[in-house]
Design an enzyme around this catalytic site. Structure first.
Site, PDB file in Angstrom:
ATOM      1  CB  VAL A 173      -3.879  -7.032   8.472  1.00 11.28           C
ATOM      2  CG1 VAL A 173      -4.141  -8.460   7.987  1.00 11.28           C
ATOM      3  CG2 VAL A 173      -4.429  -6.851   9.880  1.00 11.28           C
ATOM      4  CG  LEU A 174       2.015  -6.930   5.818  1.00 13.75           C
ATOM      5  CD1 LEU A 174       3.424  -7.102   6.351  1.00 13.75           C
ATOM      6  CD2 LEU A 174       2.030  -6.301   4.434  1.00 13.75           C
ATOM      7  CB  ILE A 175      -3.308 -11.025   3.470  1.00 19.58           C
ATOM      8  CG1 ILE A 175      -4.019 -10.606   4.760  1.00 19.58           C
ATOM      9  CG2 ILE A 175      -3.790 -12.400   3.005  1.00 19.58           C
ATOM     10  CD1 ILE A 175      -5.524 -10.406   4.623  1.00 19.58           C
ATOM     11  CD  GLU A 197       2.980   3.404   2.889  1.00 23.45           C
ATOM     12  OE1 GLU A 197       2.049   2.590   3.058  1.00 23.45           O
ATOM     13  OE2 GLU A 197       3.805   3.288   1.972  1.00 23.45           O
ATOM     14  CG  HIS A 212       4.319  -6.276  -3.146  1.00 22.98           C
ATOM     15  ND1 HIS A 212       4.706  -6.185  -4.462  1.00 22.98           N
ATOM     16  CD2 HIS A 212       4.249  -5.009  -2.686  1.00 22.98           C
ATOM     17  CE1 HIS A 212       4.862  -4.915  -4.768  1.00 22.98           C
ATOM     18  NE2 HIS A 212       4.594  -4.183  -3.712  1.00 22.98           N
ATOM     19  CB  SER A 228       2.172  -2.930   6.623  1.00 25.91           C
ATOM     20  OG  SER A 228       0.954  -3.437   7.101  1.00 25.91           O
TER      21      SER A 228
HETATM   22  N1  RBF Z   1      -0.197  -3.201   2.798  1.00 27.19           N
HETATM   23  C1  RBF Z   1      -0.684  -3.846   3.872  1.00 27.19           C
HETATM   24  O1  RBF Z   1      -0.770  -3.264   4.954  1.00 27.19           O
HETATM   25  N2  RBF Z   1      -1.104  -5.155   3.771  1.00 27.19           N
HETATM   26  C2  RBF Z   1      -1.004  -5.865   2.633  1.00 27.19           C
HETATM   27  O2  RBF Z   1      -1.402  -7.037   2.613  1.00 27.19           O
HETATM   28  C3  RBF Z   1      -0.464  -5.214   1.478  1.00 27.19           C
HETATM   29  N3  RBF Z   1      -0.323  -5.885   0.334  1.00 27.19           N
HETATM   30  C4  RBF Z   1       0.184  -5.250  -0.757  1.00 27.19           C
HETATM   31  C5  RBF Z   1       0.333  -5.927  -1.954  1.00 27.19           C
HETATM   32  C6  RBF Z   1       0.827  -5.291  -3.078  1.00 27.19           C
HETATM   33  C7  RBF Z   1       0.961  -6.063  -4.356  1.00 27.19           C
HETATM   34  C8  RBF Z   1       1.167  -3.909  -3.012  1.00 27.19           C
HETATM   35  C9  RBF Z   1       1.671  -3.179  -4.214  1.00 27.19           C
HETATM   36  C10 RBF Z   1       1.038  -3.233  -1.823  1.00 27.19           C
HETATM   37  C11 RBF Z   1       0.546  -3.871  -0.676  1.00 27.19           C
HETATM   38  N4  RBF Z   1       0.393  -3.185   0.520  1.00 27.19           N
HETATM   39  C12 RBF Z   1      -0.093  -3.843   1.609  1.00 27.19           C
HETATM   40  C13 RBF Z   1       0.647  -1.726   0.605  1.00 27.19           C
HETATM   41  C14 RBF Z   1       2.042  -1.364   1.069  1.00 27.19           C
HETATM   42  O3  RBF Z   1       2.184  -1.623   2.461  1.00 27.19           O
HETATM   43  C15 RBF Z   1       2.302   0.133   0.804  1.00 27.19           C
HETATM   44  O4  RBF Z   1       1.237   0.882   1.350  1.00 27.19           O
HETATM   45  C16 RBF Z   1       2.416   0.474  -0.665  1.00 27.19           C
HETATM   46  O5  RBF Z   1       3.365  -0.355  -1.278  1.00 27.19           O
HETATM   47  C17 RBF Z   1       2.832   1.959  -0.841  1.00 27.19           C
HETATM   48  O6  RBF Z   1       4.107   2.199  -0.248  1.00 27.19           O
END
Ligand code: RBF
Length: 175
Positions: A93-95, A66, A101, A64
């Site tokens: 989808v962020l969980i 990006e 984070h 997300s």
């Molecule tokens: N990206 C998502 O789209 N959803 C998530 O739930 C999510 N959780 C993450 C949790 C952690 C600990 C990390 C390091 C990254 C997560 N990301 C998640 C990825 C984030 O959006 C991104 O792609 C990376 O941090 C690279 O810039």
């Protein structure tokens, strides 16, 4: 207890999406849920509003975080060509996990998407779920076992058509 209809009341106008060009940018994080949301948005636009499948461009990014950058780049690229996107849908989808984070990404993504939208003048639908657990995410993508499940991608598809059509009208001087 006073009750009310939750969510968006359907518009009384019937929008014609047959000339709309739509960009969907989605994540590959939590992909099974994201895939259902993308399908909900796409099927709604094509079946309810006559949006042509070939006019929906689908691009993916890793997570997300990006999404705003990708939307900005793709909008810029489309403006350099002849075919502008009328509307963009960012889907992710962020969980929530056990670290901070979730909070940082959710804040950055929501602010980033709004900034790209206002700066570019292209409406962007905020299709990012910010869920406290897996069950909430599944339910909001129309998956899982609960009766109350609902695919929010359907609402995002409807919102995209409405904003794309309205913005086109407003920009051509008709209010
Ligand atoms: N990206 C998502 O789209 N959803 C998530 O739930 C999510 N959780 C993450 C949790 C952690 C600990 C990390 C390091 C990254 C997560 N990301 C998640 C990825 C984030 O959006 C991104 O792609 C990376 O941090 C690279 O810039």
């Amino acid at each position: 207890m006073t009750t009310f209809t939750k969510g968006v009341t359907p518009s009384t106008e019937k929008y014609d999406g047959s000339s709309l060009r739509v960009l969907i940018v989605h994540t590959r994080w939590n992909y099974e849920i994201v895939e259902a949301l993308v399908r909900g948005a796409t099927e709604t636009m094509t079946s309810e509003y006559n949006v042509k499948a070939e006019n929906i461009s689908v691009q993916s990014v890793s997570g997300s975080y990006e999404l705003p950058f990708a939307a900005q780049s793709l909008i810029k690229a489309s403006k350099m060509g002849t075919q502008w996107f009328n509307v963009v849908i960012c889907i992710g989808v962020l969980i929530k996990g056990s670290t901070m984070h979730f909070e940082y990404i959710a804040e950055a993504v929501s602010q980033g998407i709004m900034r790209v939208s206002l700066d570019s003048g292209v409406p962007i639908v905020f299709g990012v779920l910010t869920c406290l657990d897996d069950e909430q995410a599944l339910e909001r993508a129309g998956l899982g076992n609960k009766e109350s499940k609902h695919n929010h991608g359907i609402d995002w598809g409807r919102c995209a058509v409405e904003m794309g059509v309205k913005n086109h009208k407003w920009m051509s001087g008709t209010i």
